[in-house]
Scaffold this motif. Structure first.
Motif, PDB file in Angstrom:
ATOM      1  N   CYS A  72       0.830  -1.212   0.000  1.00 54.82           N
ATOM      2  CA  CYS A  72       0.000   0.000   0.000  1.00 54.82           C
ATOM      3  C   CYS A  72       0.866   1.264   0.000  1.00 54.82           C
ATOM      4  O   CYS A  72       1.881   1.331   0.691  1.00 54.82           O
ATOM      5  CB  CYS A  72      -0.902   0.025   1.229  1.00 54.82           C
ATOM      6  SG  CYS A  72      -2.113  -1.322   1.304  1.00 54.82           S
ATOM      7  N   SER A  73       0.447   2.240  -0.776  1.00 50.67           N
ATOM      8  CA  SER A  73       1.158   3.527  -0.781  1.00 50.67           C
ATOM      9  C   SER A  73       0.757   4.329   0.446  1.00 50.67           C
ATOM     10  O   SER A  73      -0.379   4.263   0.906  1.00 50.67           O
ATOM     11  CB  SER A  73       0.842   4.314  -2.052  1.00 50.67           C
ATOM     12  OG  SER A  73      -0.530   4.645  -2.094  1.00 50.67           O
ATOM     13  N   GLN A  74       1.702   5.085   0.978  1.00 52.28           N
ATOM     14  CA  GLN A  74       1.481   5.817   2.223  1.00 52.28           C
ATOM     15  C   GLN A  74       1.370   7.313   1.973  1.00 52.28           C
ATOM     16  O   GLN A  74       2.104   7.880   1.175  1.00 52.28           O
ATOM     17  CB  GLN A  74       2.649   5.555   3.180  1.00 52.28           C
ATOM     18  CG  GLN A  74       2.547   6.285   4.509  1.00 52.28           C
ATOM     19  CD  GLN A  74       3.728   5.994   5.413  1.00 52.28           C
ATOM     20  OE1 GLN A  74       4.205   4.865   5.479  1.00 52.28           O
ATOM     21  NE2 GLN A  74       4.217   7.000   6.112  1.00 52.28           N
ATOM     22  N   VAL A  75       0.409   7.947   2.673  1.00 48.33           N
ATOM     23  CA  VAL A  75       0.212   9.389   2.572  1.00 48.33           C
ATOM     24  C   VAL A  75       0.167   9.960   3.984  1.00 48.33           C
ATOM     25  O   VAL A  75      -0.535   9.441   4.848  1.00 48.33           O
ATOM     26  CB  VAL A  75      -1.094   9.741   1.830  1.00 48.33           C
ATOM     27  CG1 VAL A  75      -1.333  11.244   1.844  1.00 48.33           C
ATOM     28  CG2 VAL A  75      -1.059   9.216   0.410  1.00 48.33           C
ATOM     29  N   SER A  76       0.909  11.045   4.211  1.00 47.66           N
ATOM     30  CA  SER A  76       0.890  11.701   5.515  1.00 47.66           C
ATOM     31  C   SER A  76       0.800  13.215   5.300  1.00 47.66           C
ATOM     32  O   SER A  76       0.593  13.679   4.174  1.00 47.66           O
ATOM     33  CB  SER A  76       2.152  11.339   6.319  1.00 47.66           C
ATOM     34  OG  SER A  76       3.319  11.661   5.582  1.00 47.66           O
ATOM     35  N   GLY A  77       0.957  13.986   6.356  1.00 49.61           N
ATOM     36  CA  GLY A  77       0.920  15.441   6.226  1.00 49.61           C
ATOM     37  C   GLY A  77      -0.496  16.005   6.159  1.00 49.61           C
ATOM     38  O   GLY A  77      -1.465  15.369   6.589  1.00 49.61           O
ATOM     39  N   GLU A  78      -0.619  17.202   5.591  1.00 50.16           N
ATOM     40  CA  GLU A  78      -1.896  17.907   5.549  1.00 50.16           C
ATOM     41  C   GLU A  78      -2.960  17.147   4.762  1.00 50.16           C
ATOM     42  O   GLU A  78      -4.132  17.147   5.130  1.00 50.16           O
ATOM     43  CB  GLU A  78      -1.702  19.303   4.933  1.00 50.16           C
ATOM     44  CG  GLU A  78      -0.921  20.276   5.811  1.00 50.16           C
ATOM     45  CD  GLU A  78      -1.640  20.573   7.118  1.00 50.16           C
ATOM     46  OE1 GLU A  78      -2.896  20.699   7.087  1.00 50.16           O
ATOM     47  OE2 GLU A  78      -0.974  20.658   8.151  1.00 50.16           O
ATOM     48  N   ASN A  79      -2.552  16.496   3.660  1.00 47.68           N
ATOM     49  CA  ASN A  79      -3.527  15.738   2.866  1.00 47.68           C
ATOM     50  C   ASN A  79      -4.127  14.599   3.678  1.00 47.68           C
ATOM     51  O   ASN A  79      -5.327  14.327   3.600  1.00 47.68           O
ATOM     52  CB  ASN A  79      -2.865  15.190   1.598  1.00 47.68           C
ATOM     53  CG  ASN A  79      -2.633  16.267   0.558  1.00 47.68           C
ATOM     54  OD1 ASN A  79      -3.292  17.297   0.579  1.00 47.68           O
ATOM     55  ND2 ASN A  79      -1.691  16.028  -0.340  1.00 47.68           N
ATOM     56  N   ALA A  80      -3.279  13.933   4.459  1.00 47.66           N
ATOM     57  CA  ALA A  80      -3.763  12.825   5.287  1.00 47.66           C
ATOM     58  C   ALA A  80      -4.712  13.326   6.363  1.00 47.66           C
ATOM     59  O   ALA A  80      -5.744  12.692   6.641  1.00 47.66           O
ATOM     60  CB  ALA A  80      -2.576  12.096   5.922  1.00 47.66           C
ATOM     61  N   LEU A  81      -4.388  14.453   6.985  1.00 48.37           N
ATOM     62  CA  LEU A  81      -5.267  15.027   8.014  1.00 48.37           C
ATOM     63  C   LEU A  81      -6.635  15.352   7.436  1.00 48.37           C
ATOM     64  O   LEU A  81      -7.668  15.049   8.032  1.00 48.37           O
ATOM     65  CB  LEU A  81      -4.635  16.292   8.601  1.00 48.37           C
ATOM     66  CG  LEU A  81      -3.412  16.113   9.502  1.00 48.37           C
ATOM     67  CD1 LEU A  81      -2.814  17.470   9.837  1.00 48.37           C
ATOM     68  CD2 LEU A  81      -3.778  15.364  10.771  1.00 48.37           C
TER      69      LEU A  81
END
Length: 331
Positions: free
Chosen positions: A27-36
């Motif tokens: 699975c690809s991981q997303v963090s930061g403002e987009n994840a919030l």
């Protein structure tokens, strides 16, 4: 924003001829403002869904084992993706094929939410105001999801409310592949629990008051409280409802009355549509569908139990107009 931290993991289920596969090996991981932002949207959409089942992990659940071992969420996400793939076939693959596993902190609670989302087409404007075709996740129509309350699970491993589960729209022949992937078992049926609470309210009204205004007030208080609980995703606290009924109507003893029910529970998950019977009379069959507000019975609508007939003293204008046209009747 009520989500203070979030990491999301994405994958996609693909159908190639008659074979199913995952688009990504991991699975690809997303963090930061987009994840919030996405976690906030997912949590809000999930919370607003009233048709949940409440579950607990089976003792041999691989996902539970990973959680208890404090495994990296990436490993949990990849395990869930693989296990869900094992339970799917070309015939049962739902329209929603984007897998999202979200680990986030909402207020004072840690959550792990897994869902399958569809993709919808839309049009966006560029800075030059040029329309461009785009795709976006259909978060608003979330209908297949499992939310694990990690905070509740850590405090009470045997909790009957640590997992909320939306198994899909009625009639969808996709089985329980999500429940099987997580190895979860139903503990609380929200619809049955709400129906039991509604029955307790109605029987309490019958034995506590003959005044129609008071009866209506108790129903209104109960419906509003249940709707508020469903909207917030919280369980309905029966003691709080009893206190509100006493405060606003003067009627005492609702908590003790409700506690007499065989399957009584202090905190009740709310299935929003199950409160409808406190607001309306409704039924259908034989080509007839009838629905009207409770307050109309005895006023604009009369019921004759002997002849089993309803007499309407007033008809909605659009129905009246249609009837006149059908029978070529004039005033």
């Amino acid at each position: 924003m009520t989500v203070s931290s979030a990491t999301l993991y994405f994958n996609r289920y693909r159908l190639n001829q008659e074979s199913l596969s995952l688009q990504l090996q991991s699975c690809s991981q997303v963090s930061g403002e987009n994840a919030l932002f996405l976690a906030e949207q997912l949590h809000s959409s999930f919370t607003k869904k009233g048709q949940k089942q409440y579950c607990a992990f089976a003792s041999d659940s691989p996902v539970l084992a990973l959680i208890e071992a404090k495994s990296d969420v990436q490993e949990i996400a990849d395990t869930v993706a693989s296990r869900m793939l094992e339970g799917l076939t070309a015939e049962t693959l739902p329209a929603e094929t984007i897998l999202v596993v979200a680990h986030y902190h909402h207020l004072a609670t840690d959550y792990l939410l897994t869902t399958l989302l569809g993709v919808k087409e839309s049009v966006q404007l560029s800075e030059a105001i040029s329309p461009q075709r785009s795709q976006s996740l259909d978060i608003a129509n979330i209908s297949l999801a499992v939310q694990v309350d990690l905070s509740e699970l850590s405090i009470n491993p045997d909790s009957a409310r640590s997992i909320g589960y939306i198994k899909g729209r009625v009639g969808r022949k996709i089985g329980d592949f999500m429940a099987e992937a997580f190895a979860i078992e139903e503990k609380l049926n929200a619809k049955e629990a709400t129906e039991q609470l509604v029955e307790s309210v109605e029987s309490f009204i019958d034995v506590s008051s003959q005044d129609e205004e008071t009866k209506k007030a108790v129903r209104d208080i109960s419906v509003n409280s249940m709707k508020a609980a469903a909207q917030s995703g919280e369980f309905m606290q029966v003691k709080d409802l009893a206190e509100e009924i006493e405060e606003k109507t003067g009627l005492t003893g609702f908590y003790e009355h409700a506690a007499e029910a065989e399957d009584f529970t202090e905190a009740c998950p709310v299935y929003a549509s199950a409160t409808k019977s406190m607001q309306k009379f409704f039924g259908q069959g034989g080509g007839i569908s009838i629905s009207f507000g409770r307050e109309l019975l005895g006023d604009k609508i009369e019921f004759n139990a002997h002849t089993q007939t309803l007499t309407f003293k007033k008809i909605p204008p659009n129905l009246l107009d249609a009837l006149k046209k059908a029978t070529k009747t004039t005033d």
